[in-house]
Scaffold this motif. Structure first.
Motif, PDB file in Angstrom:
ATOM      1  N   GLY A 104       0.812  -1.222   0.000  1.00 14.55           N
ATOM      2  CA  GLY A 104       0.000   0.000   0.000  1.00 14.55           C
ATOM      3  C   GLY A 104       0.839   1.262   0.000  1.00 14.55           C
ATOM      4  N   LEU A 105       2.057   1.178   0.568  1.00 18.84           N
ATOM      5  CA  LEU A 105       2.952   2.339   0.577  1.00 18.84           C
ATOM      6  C   LEU A 105       3.303   2.780  -0.842  1.00 18.84           C
ATOM      7  CD1 LEU A 105       5.466   1.171   3.352  1.00 18.84           C
ATOM      8  CD2 LEU A 105       3.611   2.827   3.607  1.00 18.84           C
ATOM      9  N   TRP A 106       3.403   1.807  -1.761  1.00 14.86           N
ATOM     10  CA  TRP A 106       3.815   2.103  -3.134  1.00 14.86           C
ATOM     11  C   TRP A 106       2.684   2.712  -3.952  1.00 14.86           C
ATOM     12  CZ3 TRP A 106       8.872   1.403  -4.669  1.00 14.86           C
ATOM     13  CH2 TRP A 106       9.685   0.733  -3.753  1.00 14.86           C
ATOM     14  N   ILE A 107       1.450   2.580  -3.452  1.00 17.34           N
ATOM     15  CA  ILE A 107       0.304   3.161  -4.164  1.00 17.34           C
ATOM     16  C   ILE A 107       0.103   4.618  -3.773  1.00 17.34           C
ATOM     17  CG2 ILE A 107      -2.201   2.936  -4.530  1.00 17.34           C
ATOM     18  CD1 ILE A 107      -0.590   0.700  -5.767  1.00 17.34           C
ATOM     19  N   ILE A 108       0.525   4.982  -2.545  1.00 15.00           N
ATOM     20  CA  ILE A 108       0.279   6.342  -2.043  1.00 15.00           C
ATOM     21  C   ILE A 108       0.893   7.396  -2.956  1.00 15.00           C
ATOM     22  CG2 ILE A 108       0.791   7.967  -0.168  1.00 15.00           C
ATOM     23  CD1 ILE A 108       0.508   5.628   1.777  1.00 15.00           C
ATOM     24  N   GLY A 109       2.154   7.176  -3.410  1.00 15.60           N
ATOM     25  CA  GLY A 109       2.842   8.159  -4.250  1.00 15.60           C
ATOM     26  C   GLY A 109       2.102   8.482  -5.531  1.00 15.60           C
ATOM     27  N   PRO A 110       1.788   7.485  -6.374  1.00 17.39           N
ATOM     28  CA  PRO A 110       1.061   7.771  -7.615  1.00 17.39           C
ATOM     29  C   PRO A 110      -0.314   8.394  -7.389  1.00 17.39           C
ATOM     30  CG  PRO A 110       2.037   5.584  -7.718  1.00 17.39           C
ATOM     31  CD  PRO A 110       2.241   6.088  -6.321  1.00 17.39           C
ATOM     32  N   VAL A 111      -1.053   7.912  -6.367  1.00 13.06           N
ATOM     33  CA  VAL A 111      -2.386   8.469  -6.097  1.00 13.06           C
ATOM     34  C   VAL A 111      -2.268   9.937  -5.680  1.00 13.06           C
ATOM     35  CG1 VAL A 111      -4.383   8.362  -4.544  1.00 13.06           C
ATOM     36  CG2 VAL A 111      -3.437   6.253  -5.511  1.00 13.06           C
ATOM     37  N   THR A 112      -1.307  10.235  -4.801  1.00 16.64           N
ATOM     38  CA  THR A 112      -1.082  11.625  -4.376  1.00 16.64           C
ATOM     39  C   THR A 112      -0.686  12.497  -5.549  1.00 16.64           C
ATOM     40  OG1 THR A 112      -0.283  10.784  -2.257  1.00 16.64           O
ATOM     41  CG2 THR A 112       0.145  13.097  -2.737  1.00 16.64           C
ATOM     42  N   SER A 113       0.152  11.945  -6.431  1.00 12.20           N
ATOM     43  CA  SER A 113       0.595  12.686  -7.607  1.00 12.20           C
ATOM     44  C   SER A 113      -0.590  13.075  -8.485  1.00 12.20           C
ATOM     45  CB  SER A 113       1.594  11.847  -8.410  1.00 12.20           C
ATOM     46  OG  SER A 113       2.026  12.535  -9.549  1.00 12.20           O
ATOM     47  N   VAL A 114      -1.519  12.137  -8.687  1.00 12.14           N
ATOM     48  CA  VAL A 114      -2.712  12.431  -9.498  1.00 12.14           C
ATOM     49  C   VAL A 114      -3.527  13.553  -8.857  1.00 12.14           C
ATOM     50  CG1 VAL A 114      -4.939  11.515 -10.279  1.00 12.14           C
ATOM     51  CG2 VAL A 114      -2.872  10.147 -10.551  1.00 12.14           C
ATOM     52  N   LEU A 115      -3.743  13.454  -7.545  1.00 14.02           N
ATOM     53  CA  LEU A 115      -4.579  14.434  -6.845  1.00 14.02           C
ATOM     54  C   LEU A 115      -3.910  15.801  -6.741  1.00 14.02           C
ATOM     55  CD1 LEU A 115      -5.932  12.175  -3.940  1.00 14.02           C
ATOM     56  CD2 LEU A 115      -7.139  12.894  -6.010  1.00 14.02           C
ATOM     57  N   THR A 116      -2.579  15.827  -6.580  1.00 15.90           N
ATOM     58  CA  THR A 116      -1.860  17.093  -6.375  1.00 15.90           C
ATOM     59  C   THR A 116      -1.485  17.761  -7.694  1.00 15.90           C
ATOM     60  OG1 THR A 116      -0.929  16.185  -4.331  1.00 15.90           O
ATOM     61  CG2 THR A 116       0.097  18.173  -5.215  1.00 15.90           C
ATOM     62  N   ASN A 117      -0.933  16.982  -8.625  1.00 13.28           N
ATOM     63  CA  ASN A 117      -0.434  17.573  -9.866  1.00 13.28           C
ATOM     64  C   ASN A 117      -1.528  18.132 -10.765  1.00 13.28           C
ATOM     65  OD1 ASN A 117       2.280  17.179  -9.339  1.00 13.28           O
ATOM     66  ND2 ASN A 117       2.315  15.134 -10.223  1.00 13.28           N
ATOM     67  N   SER A 118      -2.771  17.702 -10.546  1.00 13.32           N
ATOM     68  CA  SER A 118      -3.866  18.211 -11.366  1.00 13.32           C
ATOM     69  C   SER A 118      -4.082  19.712 -11.173  1.00 13.32           C
ATOM     70  CB  SER A 118      -5.163  17.456 -11.049  1.00 13.32           C
ATOM     71  OG  SER A 118      -5.478  17.580  -9.668  1.00 13.32           O
ATOM     72  N   TRP A 119      -3.649  20.256 -10.017  1.00 16.99           N
ATOM     73  CA  TRP A 119      -3.844  21.682  -9.759  1.00 16.99           C
ATOM     74  C   TRP A 119      -2.561  22.427  -9.379  1.00 16.99           C
ATOM     75  CZ3 TRP A 119      -2.063  22.790  -4.943  1.00 16.99           C
ATOM     76  CH2 TRP A 119      -2.063  21.762  -3.997  1.00 16.99           C
ATOM     77  N   SER A 120      -1.500  21.710  -9.040  1.00 15.30           N
ATOM     78  CA  SER A 120      -0.324  22.370  -8.455  1.00 15.30           C
ATOM     79  C   SER A 120       0.523  23.153  -9.464  1.00 15.30           C
ATOM     80  CB  SER A 120       0.564  21.336  -7.753  1.00 15.30           C
ATOM     81  OG  SER A 120       1.068  20.392  -8.695  1.00 15.30           O
ATOM     82  N   GLY A 121       0.449  22.781 -10.752  1.00 11.06           N
ATOM     83  CA  GLY A 121       1.306  23.431 -11.751  1.00 11.06           C
ATOM     84  C   GLY A 121       1.107  24.928 -11.841  1.00 11.06           C
ATOM     85  N   GLY A 122      -0.162  25.355 -11.861  1.00 10.55           N
ATOM     86  CA  GLY A 122      -0.450  26.788 -11.923  1.00 10.55           C
ATOM     87  C   GLY A 122       0.054  27.518 -10.696  1.00 10.55           C
TER      88      GLY A 122
END
Length: 407
Positions: free
Chosen positions: A46-64
């Motif tokens: 489950g630790l290995w899933i946290i990174g990609p899931v967080t990336s999807v949720l964060t990167n969708s808005w963080s770039g701007g």
């Protein structure tokens, strides 16, 4: 030509290097903590899933946010946030709380990475990027080799908690080093017209899509590099099973082979750091990707220890070439004004694809012999590398590989 201050570059590389070193130490330590708490392989997975899931949720808005805010400040605060989160872990008695803190740490990392990529593009002029990225690849490989070794050493002489606290201290040290770097966003102005969060996000994605539609060559070449990385990750995720169950080697052999790959990457990065002026961006990209693919194919077809060693050595060395070449290509061709958004949107797509591919290879591994799956992925990487080499040789594309500001 802009005179580049390599003293400042060394500070930046040290800060990023220590941050990455901390990532590797923390990765080893947190796996041990969760396994000791639960005794469950599923909880560790489950630790290995946290990174990609967080990336999807964060990167969708963080770039701007990254493009509009001070990159240096973002890097400092996300390092401090990771330090605080890591330091809290030994006090958490619940696996649920640990996952929640890891989510926040992953979110900070998801902000740090595109912010540092944009900061590098602002600090380092075009003429110096190839050499800088070569050194950066060497630093990354050093963190990959040294990080787990430090974690293992700390486990032997102390406790896992000691490793965790030293890891937290490394993030603080990284933040202090980044603090002394120049502020590249002094003249950055916030938009005068206030818009809703939805409108801002929509406009950010629209700008990225418009750039992708306008610069098809850049997106096609860089997209192939990202797909290559995803196929490689899928192979890497099955590495231990393939080497022990398919090739028939031992766990000690596997540890040695991972070290060989890391040393190969470090040697490749060191080599291109020394001879970077003699190698063009095209050569780094083309030779690097093609020979990395060859290394994976040797590994996929291997039936002996020596063939696996050969494959790991080749892919390790030339992966450094590929990494430095594509980083430079990306920095030189994506406008720095939208680089944060571009990096974040790519991160969303990449993370989605990563989750699907890792799940898919697990299913395929249950249905078909693992050797077939690994060979197919290696062949796909070879096809991608041949396509990229063909793209690089197309006439009229020289402007994408220029190494001077004037061009």
């Amino acid at each position: 030509m802009k005179i580049f201050n390599w003293k400042m570059a060394s500070f930046l590389l040290t800060g990023i290097g220590i941050s990455r070193l901390g990532d590797f130490i923390y990765l080893i330590a947190i796996n041990s903590i969760v396994y000791d708490m639960t005794g469950s392989a599923a909880a560790v997975a489950g630790l290995w899933i946290i990174g990609p899931v967080t990336s999807v949720l964060t990167n969708s808005w963080s770039g701007g946010l990254i493009d509009r805010k001070n990159k240096k400040s973002i890097m400092i605060w996300t390092d401090l946030a990771r330090a605080m989160g890591v330091a809290l872990i030994p006090f958490l008695g619940s696996i649920g709380f640990i996952y929640a803190v890891l989510f926040l740490i992953s979110m900070a990392k998801a902000l740090f990475m595109p912010a540092s990529a944009t900061y590098i593009a602002k600090l380092v002029p075009i003429e110096s990027r190839k050499r800088f990225n070569s050194i950066n690849s060497f630093v990354t490989s050093g963190a990959f080799i040294v990080g787990p070794a430090i974690a293992g050493g700390l486990f032997l002489i102390g406790t896992i908690e000691t490793a965790i606290y030293l890891n937290a201290a490394s993030f603080v040290f990284s933040a202090v080093i980044i603090w002394v770097l120049p502020d590249m966003d002094k003249d950055l102005k916030s938009p005068s017209v206030q818009t809703s969060a939805y409108e801002t996000l929509r406009d950010d994605w629209k700008q990225v899509i418009m750039f992708a539609g306008r610069e098809v060559f850049i997106i096609s070449v860089y997209g192939c590099f990202l797909a290559f990385g995803l196929f490689s990750l899928a192979m890497d995720s099955q590495e231990v099973v393939f080497i022990q169950d398919v090739v028939g080697l031992t766990e000690a052999d596997y540890s040695f082979l991972v070290s060989i790959s890391g040393i190969g990457f470090a040697l490749g990065a060191l080599f291109i750091t020394i001879v970077s002026r003699m190698l063009s961006i095209k050569q780094l990209m083309g030779y690097g990707m093609l020979l990395t693919a060859a290394g994976y194919l040797i590994y996929a077809l291997a039936d002996s220890f020596m063939l696996v060693v050969m494959g790991f050595t080749v892919l390790g060395i030339f992966n450094a070439f590929s990494s430095a070449g594509y980083q430079t290509f990306y920095q030189n061709n994506v406008p720095v004004e939208i680089m944060g958004r571009m990096t974040s949107v790519i991160g969303v797509i990449q993370s989605f694809a990563q989750i699907i591919l890792l799940f898919g290879i697990g299913v395929l591994g249950a249905l078909f012999p693992l050797r077939y799956t690994i060979v197919i992925l290696a062949v796909l990487n070879l096809i991608l590398s041949l396509y990229v080499c063909r793209q690089l040789l197309k006439p009229g594309k020289q402007q994408y590989f220029s190494e001077t500001t004037s061009s």
